[in-house]
Design a protein around this motif. Structure first.
Motif, PDB file in Angstrom:
ATOM      1  N   THR A   1       0.912  -1.142  -0.146  1.00 15.39           N
ATOM      2  CA  THR A   1       0.077   0.075   0.012  1.00 15.39           C
ATOM      3  C   THR A   1       0.751   1.182   0.080  1.00 15.39           C
ATOM      4  N   GLU A   2       2.160   1.072  -0.262  1.00  9.76           N
ATOM      5  CA  GLU A   2       3.153   2.130  -0.245  1.00  9.76           C
ATOM      6  C   GLU A   2       3.745   2.093  -1.618  1.00  9.76           C
ATOM      7  N   GLY A   3       3.315   1.438  -2.683  1.00 10.85           N
ATOM      8  CA  GLY A   3       3.823   1.857  -4.208  1.00 10.85           C
ATOM      9  C   GLY A   3       4.896   0.950  -4.084  1.00 10.85           C
ATOM     10  N   SER A   4       5.579   0.916  -5.152  1.00 11.42           N
ATOM     11  CA  SER A   4       6.955   0.128  -5.349  1.00 11.42           C
ATOM     12  C   SER A   4       7.996   0.658  -4.719  1.00 11.42           C
ATOM     13  N   SER A   5       7.900   1.770  -4.067  1.00  7.76           N
ATOM     14  CA  SER A   5       9.018   2.237  -3.242  1.00  7.76           C
ATOM     15  C   SER A   5       9.100   1.189  -1.993  1.00  7.76           C
TER      16      SER A   5
ATOM     17  N   ASP B   1      11.047   2.065 -18.987  1.00  2.34           N
ATOM     18  CA  ASP B   1      11.444   3.244 -18.334  1.00  2.34           C
ATOM     19  C   ASP B   1      10.333   4.186 -18.284  1.00  2.34           C
ATOM     20  N   TYR B   2      10.746   5.302 -18.046  1.00  3.23           N
ATOM     21  CA  TYR B   2       9.537   6.687 -17.599  1.00  3.23           C
ATOM     22  C   TYR B   2       8.822   6.874 -19.211  1.00  3.23           C
ATOM     23  N   LEU B   3       9.731   6.575 -20.291  1.00  2.63           N
ATOM     24  CA  LEU B   3       9.504   7.241 -21.678  1.00  2.63           C
ATOM     25  C   LEU B   3       8.616   5.993 -22.257  1.00  2.63           C
TER      26      LEU B   3
ATOM     27  N   ASN C   1       9.518  -2.764 -12.571  1.00  2.00           N
ATOM     28  CA  ASN C   1       8.492  -2.945 -13.397  1.00  2.00           C
ATOM     29  C   ASN C   1       7.306  -2.046 -13.158  1.00  2.00           C
ATOM     30  N   ALA C   2       7.833  -0.840 -12.263  1.00  2.00           N
ATOM     31  CA  ALA C   2       6.763   0.252 -11.740  1.00  2.00           C
ATOM     32  C   ALA C   2       5.701   0.491 -12.860  1.00  2.00           C
ATOM     33  N   HIS C   3       6.211   0.678 -13.981  1.00  2.00           N
ATOM     34  CA  HIS C   3       5.311   1.215 -15.212  1.00  2.00           C
ATOM     35  C   HIS C   3       4.617   0.074 -15.836  1.00  2.00           C
ATOM     36  N   GLY C   4       4.981  -1.227 -15.566  1.00  2.00           N
ATOM     37  CA  GLY C   4       4.417  -2.101 -16.290  1.00  2.00           C
ATOM     38  C   GLY C   4       3.572  -3.222 -15.996  1.00  2.00           C
TER      39      GLY C   4
ATOM     40  N   LEU D   1      17.298  -3.849 -12.805  1.00  2.00           N
ATOM     41  CA  LEU D   1      17.172  -3.008 -14.178  1.00  2.00           C
ATOM     42  C   LEU D   1      15.683  -2.541 -14.186  1.00  2.00           C
ATOM     43  N   THR D   2      15.610  -1.296 -15.178  1.00  2.07           N
ATOM     44  CA  THR D   2      14.333  -0.848 -14.970  1.00  2.07           C
ATOM     45  C   THR D   2      13.721  -0.800 -16.449  1.00  2.07           C
ATOM     46  N   SER D   3      12.576  -1.555 -16.491  1.00  4.82           N
ATOM     47  CA  SER D   3      11.832  -1.731 -17.760  1.00  4.82           C
ATOM     48  C   SER D   3      10.275  -1.825 -17.464  1.00  4.82           C
TER      49      SER D   3
ATOM     50  N   ASP E   1       5.788  -3.731  -9.346  1.00  7.17           N
ATOM     51  CA  ASP E   1       4.753  -3.199 -10.139  1.00  7.17           C
ATOM     52  C   ASP E   1       4.269  -2.082  -9.258  1.00  7.17           C
ATOM     53  N   SER E   2       4.112  -0.823  -9.834  1.00 11.29           N
ATOM     54  CA  SER E   2       2.957   0.065  -9.222  1.00 11.29           C
ATOM     55  C   SER E   2       1.920  -0.064  -9.755  1.00 11.29           C
ATOM     56  N   ALA E   3       0.941  -0.994  -9.223  1.00 13.46           N
ATOM     57  CA  ALA E   3      -0.138  -1.221  -9.829  1.00 13.46           C
ATOM     58  C   ALA E   3      -1.029  -0.105 -10.199  1.00 13.46           C
ATOM     59  N   HIS E   4      -0.788   0.855  -9.307  1.00  8.63           N
ATOM     60  CA  HIS E   4      -1.824   2.261  -9.601  1.00  8.63           C
ATOM     61  C   HIS E   4      -1.404   3.005 -10.788  1.00  8.63           C
ATOM     62  N   LYS E   5      -0.055   2.808 -11.238  1.00 12.32           N
ATOM     63  CA  LYS E   5       0.375   3.549 -12.315  1.00 12.32           C
ATOM     64  C   LYS E   5      -0.434   3.308 -13.712  1.00 12.32           C
ATOM     65  N   THR E   6      -0.812   1.916 -14.080  1.00 13.25           N
ATOM     66  CA  THR E   6      -1.511   1.444 -15.219  1.00 13.25           C
ATOM     67  C   THR E   6      -2.795   0.623 -14.855  1.00 13.25           C
TER      68      THR E   6
HETATM   69  C1  LIG Z   1      10.685   3.512 -12.454  1.00  9.80           C
HETATM   70  C2  LIG Z   1       9.960   3.913 -11.311  1.00  9.80           C
HETATM   71  N1  LIG Z   1       9.972   3.125 -10.256  1.00  9.80           N
HETATM   72  C3  LIG Z   1       9.885   3.170  -9.073  1.00  9.80           C
HETATM   73  C4  LIG Z   1       8.811   4.220  -8.773  1.00  9.80           C
HETATM   74  C5  LIG Z   1       8.234   4.394  -7.338  1.00  9.80           C
HETATM   75  O1  LIG Z   1       7.029   3.868  -7.391  1.00  9.80           O
HETATM   76  P1  LIG Z   1       5.908   4.353  -6.405  1.00  9.80           P
HETATM   77  O2  LIG Z   1       5.572   5.812  -6.704  1.00  9.80           O
HETATM   78  O3  LIG Z   1       4.806   3.429  -6.571  1.00  9.80           O
HETATM   79  O4  LIG Z   1       6.306   3.916  -4.973  1.00  9.80           O
HETATM   80  C6  LIG Z   1       8.599   5.106  -9.689  1.00  9.80           C
HETATM   81  C7  LIG Z   1       7.718   6.102  -9.403  1.00  9.80           C
HETATM   82  O5  LIG Z   1       7.287   7.162 -10.255  1.00  9.80           O
HETATM   83  C8  LIG Z   1       9.290   5.018 -11.040  1.00  9.80           C
HETATM   84  O6  LIG Z   1       8.932   5.735 -11.931  1.00  9.80           O
END
Ligand SMILES: Cc1ncc(COP(=O)(O)O)c(C=O)c1O
Length: 440
Positions: A72-76, A157-159, A183-186, A153-155, A208-213
């Motif tokens: 409940t505190e995102g991918s962070s 990415d933000y773009l 995979n925050a964005h995926g 790795l991040t995939s 995964d940040s479920a909330h993002k997508t």
């Molecule tokens: C690539 C990436 N990783 C991690 C996070 C952190 O995710 P959250 O905001 O769900 O904690 C973000 C947030 O924007 C992100 O863009």
């Protein structure tokens, strides 16, 4: 698919109990009635054996993982637990990480005292881009003075650039090293045909940040463990509550629970329809000669300077059509779509972007992230005695705390590294005026 958390709360509301428990709003007003706490029967997030456990099992089935946990505190939060789990018991943990890692990873490394070896992109691009191919990873691991504890790795990415997770996971497997994916964005990638989710493609764990997508309230996320990461299960179970609040939001938990139902009902079909609508817009852009990134299917990143527009031009254009983008800087405007965008949204986006007439590219200082000179570990820098100085006075000093433009929250200089003139130019480019430095 059932919704045990939502059903429990609905039933609790129906019973009309007098609430002599937290929170202090006592359920009065609007959606507050849904905001409960760990009352009798509501289960315990990280020691679950009731409604949360049943819901979590539903998510595990949907994502076809070995185990899926809610955050409940995102991918962070999930990033800290995931990094902690692979480093658990390692004498001198070292992670090989893409230089475009989000600041949440830096904080995780500081808290866990993890050393990081950075993988830089071959060619310069946006701060968020880091195109690590299986070959690049293979060479890096082959020549590494010591093998890392894990690769991170991040995939996407933000773009919206994605990596070849399948190829990368095969490389990691050949070195017997776990592959961790931000995979925050995926999260939605699981519902493509075929699935492009990191767990389906061989990653050991991912967040995964479920909330993002997905249709989930802000803060809702997952930590997934694949079968090949089963040995990390106990450490993840121990570390999630180590870093998490003891008061998880039941509003977020209900939205994660409800999402299971939505995702189990023809969600792939809905995503495919949405992709087709976005592709129609991408086709118009391509026809008009507009530069954009076309990798992730539910994202569109339109170049700004490359199409001859300034940041202000682009903001004005979107405002005219009543559009709020996910992100805009002088390089890109990022649009995130989901099956919950309606016809009007797509119409506005199409109309707005159809007006783009590519002009001569606006030349700008190139973003060249150079390999940093490391003086302190991330942990020692983050927890050092520090002062805030104007960026113009920071040359040669050691960066103490994470300095990012937010979003995309990718550090311009890594904590513990010496600040160079390039970093200062980048701070200015992203509107950063001050930076925390280590007191000598
Ligand atoms: C690539 C990436 N990783 C991690 C996070 C952190 O995710 P959250 O905001 O769900 O904690 C973000 C947030 O924007 C992100 O863009």
């Amino acid at each position: 698919m059932d919704t045990p958390i939502c059903d429990f709360v609905k039933n609790y509301i129906k019973k009309g109990y007098s609430r002599f428990h937290m929170p202090g709003h006592k359920g009065k007003g609007g959606f507050y009635k849904y905001d409960v706490t760990e009352i009798n029967g509501a289960d315990v997030l990280y020691n679950s054996d009731g409604i949360i456990e049943a819901s979590r099992q539903n998510a595990t089935k949907l994502f076809e993982s070995f185990a899926t946990f809610y955050s409940t505190e995102g991918s962070s939060l999930s990033i800290k637990a995931m990094v902690g789990a692979v480093c658990d018991g390692a004498a001198e943990p070292l992670i090989l990480a893409g230089r475009n890692s989000h600041k949440a990873f830096i904080y995780a490394c500081a808290l866990l005292n993890v050393e990081v070896s950075w993988l830089y992109p071959k060619s310069s691009g946006h701060l968020t881009e880091c195109a690590i191919t299986p070959d690049v990873l293979q060479n890096n691991l082959k020549n590494a003075p010591r093998l890392p504890t894990a690769v991170y790795l991040t995939s996407p990415d933000y773009l919206g650039n994605t990596l070849d997770i399948k190829g990368l996971s095969e490389v990691c497997k050949s070195f017997n090293i776990p592959l961790l994916i931000d995979n925050a964005h995926g999260a939605y990638l699981k519902f493509l045909t075929p699935s492009m989710h990191p767990i389906s493609l061989g990653a050991t764990m991912c967040v995964d940040s479920a909330h993002k997508t997905l249709p989930v309230l802000t803060g809702g996320g997952y930590l997934h463990i694949a079968k090949n990461g089963a040995k990390y299960l106990e450490a993840v179970k121990r570390l999630l509550p180590t870093f998490a609040s003891t008061s998880p939001s039941y509003l977020i938990l209900q939205s994660l629970d409800r999402a299971n139902l939505i995702l189990s009902k023809n969600f792939t079909k809905k995503i495919n329809k949405t992709i087709a609508k976005l592709n129609a817009i991408k086709t118009v852009l391509a026809k008009n000669g507009v530069s954009f990134i076309d990798d992730e299917p539910l994202k569109l990143s339109v170049a700004v300077a490359k199409n001859g527009y300034t940041y202000t031009d682009f903001c004005d254009l979107l405002r005219k059509f009543n559009i709020e983008a996910e992100f805009i800087d002088c390089d890109y405007a990022v649009f995130m779509v989901s099956p919950f965008n309606g016809g009007l949204d797509f119409l506005r986006l199409k109309l707005a972007l159809s007006t783009i007439k590519p002009k001569t590219q606006i030349k700008d200082t190139p973003v060249n992230l150079t390999v940093g000179e490391r003086k302190l570990s991330v942990k020692d820098a983050v927890f050092s005695k520090q002062i805030v100085v104007n960026v113009d006075e920071s040359l040669g000093k050691i960066c103490a705390s994470v300095t990012v433009s937010c979003p995309p929250a990718v550090p311009i200089v890594i904590c513990g590294e010496v600040i160079t003139q390039t970093h200062i130019s980048l701070f200015k480019r992203y509107g950063i005026k001050t930076v925390s430095v280590v007191v000598d």
